[in-house]
Design a protein around this motif. Structure first.
Motif, short mmCIF file in Angstrom:
data_model
loop_
_atom_site.label_atom_id
_atom_site.label_comp_id
_atom_site.label_asym_id
_atom_site.label_seq_id
_atom_site.Cartn_x
_atom_site.Cartn_y
_atom_site.Cartn_z
N LEU A 4 0.84 -1.19 0.00
CA LEU A 4 0.00 0.00 0.00
C LEU A 4 0.88 1.25 0.00
O LEU A 4 1.77 1.39 0.84
CB LEU A 4 -0.91 0.00 1.23
N ARG A 5 0.63 2.12 -0.97
CA ARG A 5 1.41 3.35 -1.10
C ARG A 5 0.45 4.53 -1.11
O ARG A 5 -0.48 4.58 -1.92
CB ARG A 5 2.23 3.31 -2.39
N ILE A 6 0.67 5.47 -0.20
CA ILE A 6 -0.22 6.61 -0.05
C ILE A 6 0.56 7.91 -0.22
O ILE A 6 1.59 8.11 0.44
CB ILE A 6 -0.89 6.61 1.35
N LEU A 7 0.08 8.77 -1.12
CA LEU A 7 0.58 10.14 -1.21
C LEU A 7 -0.44 11.01 -0.48
O LEU A 7 -1.55 11.22 -0.97
CB LEU A 7 0.73 10.56 -2.67
N SER A 8 -0.05 11.47 0.69
CA SER A 8 -1.02 12.10 1.59
C SER A 8 -0.71 13.58 1.81
O SER A 8 0.44 13.95 2.08
CB SER A 8 -1.02 11.38 2.94
N PRO A 9 -1.75 14.44 1.73
CA PRO A 9 -1.57 15.83 2.16
C PRO A 9 -1.16 15.85 3.64
O PRO A 9 -1.59 14.99 4.42
CB PRO A 9 -2.96 16.44 1.96
N THR A 10 -0.37 16.82 4.02
CA THR A 10 0.19 16.85 5.38
C THR A 10 -0.87 16.79 6.46
O THR A 10 -0.72 16.09 7.47
CB THR A 10 1.04 18.12 5.55
N ASP A 11 -2.00 17.46 6.25
CA ASP A 11 -3.03 17.52 7.29
C ASP A 11 -3.80 16.22 7.44
O ASP A 11 -4.53 16.04 8.42
CB ASP A 11 -3.98 18.68 7.03
#
Length: 320
Positions: A4-11
């Motif tokens: 699982l790979r997630i590109l997540s906004p900081t918040d």
């Protein structure tokens, strides 16, 4: 096991990490703060048991992360990890039986895309079927059935109904209708050319054809075979154990029926047109019905597994 790979906004990163940390099916977790340039944010990587993916993805989607970042899943074909083994043991169900709905939906959208590649394969398969009918060749008939790309769109009908993706339903119907219409039209044009050149005669269409007669003579077995083949095909698409899909392509008479319709239209043979149209309708309806029923059953079974997982997790949290 899936990666699982997630590109997540900081918040949203802390919430995503919390979801993964509380999931017993996660065996490895990496967080790289500030490492993502587009969209700006963090990279979260985890190894997760296949059986736990649906619940985790639903929780991540509920945060809105997929609107501002991305959630990606990749299969891990080989792995050596005691923690991974323990994660699978702690997750109810079997990895081979688990339907990863995000993966199935993504593949369905790809298979229903109406593009030149799809139309080219559909047309070439129908042309091969037309030649197979003219020379009464079972080998060419099987080749045409394997080459035809229509099963993905047929399976997508079931996915759309079970998951209530009505946009996908519209796309699948459009792809099937346009694909068959274009393929039949191109095959009919080729048949006209063959008739003018004297390569194809009406005797080739109405004469004895023991090898390909089944194409325009549907019976009760046509529908039964379509149902069984579609159920097997959907299981191959949704399971981690692929292997039965090629058998579907050589079991159901869809593309050959389309080729026979084209020949019947060019030579004005009503019996051939009617029989082949009925054969095509029986096979398509049988496959669509079986695909829907198989997916509905899988969703019903997995929903019960998800409920058991939720209860087990609640008990585990209370114990901690």
């Amino acid at each position: 096991m899936l990666h699982l790979r997630i590109l997540s906004p900081t918040d949203l990163t802390d919430e995503a990490v919390r979801i993964l940390e509380e999931e017993p099916g996660v065996s490895g977790l990496v967080v790289l703060r500030g490492s993502v340039v587009r969209p700006p944010g963090d990279l979260v990587v985890a190894d997760i048991a296949r059986e736990a993916v649906n619940d985790v993805v639903e929780q991540l989607r509920a945060t809105g992360l997929h609107h501002r970042g991305s959630i990606e899943l990749d299969p891990v074909h080989a792995w050596l990890s005691r923690s991974g083994f323990d994660a699978e043991l702690h997750t109810p169900g079997s990895s081979a039986d688990t339907v990863v709905w995000a993966e199935v939906a993504q593949r369905s959208y790809e298979d229903t895309e109406l593009n030149w590649t799809y139309l080219s394969f559909m047309s070439m398969a129908t042309l091969l079927a037309g030649i197979a009918i003219v020379i009464d060749s079972q080998i060419l008939t099987i080749g045409a059935m394997v080459l035809g790309p229509e099963f993905g769109a047929i399976a997508a009908l079931g996915v759309a109904l079970v998951r209530r993706r009505y946009v996908l339903l519209t796309l699948a119907i459009r792809t099937l209708v346009v694909g068959f219409v274009v393929a039949i039209a191109i095959t009919a044009a080729a048949a006209v050319a063959g008739r003018i050149l004297g390569w194809v005669t009406i005797d080739d269409i109405t004469g004895s054809r023991p090898g390909t007669e089944f194409i325009y003579t549907p019976d009760r077995w046509s529908f039964i075979v379509a149902v069984i083949a579609a159920a097997a095909g959907v299981l191959s698409l949704t399971s981690s154990k692929l292997g039965g899909l090629s058998g579907v392509f050589i079991s159901v008479t869809t593309v050959p029926a389309a080729g026979n319709i084209a020949l019947g239209i060019v030579f004005g043979v009503g019996d051939v047109i009617w029989g082949s149209t009925l054969q095509l309708a029986l096979n398509l309806s049988g496959m669509a019905l079986a695909g829907w029923a198989t997916l509905a059953f899988q969703q019903a079974v997995w929903s019960r597994v998800s409920v058991r997982r939720s209860r087990a997790l609640d008990r585990l949290r209370r114990m901690i």
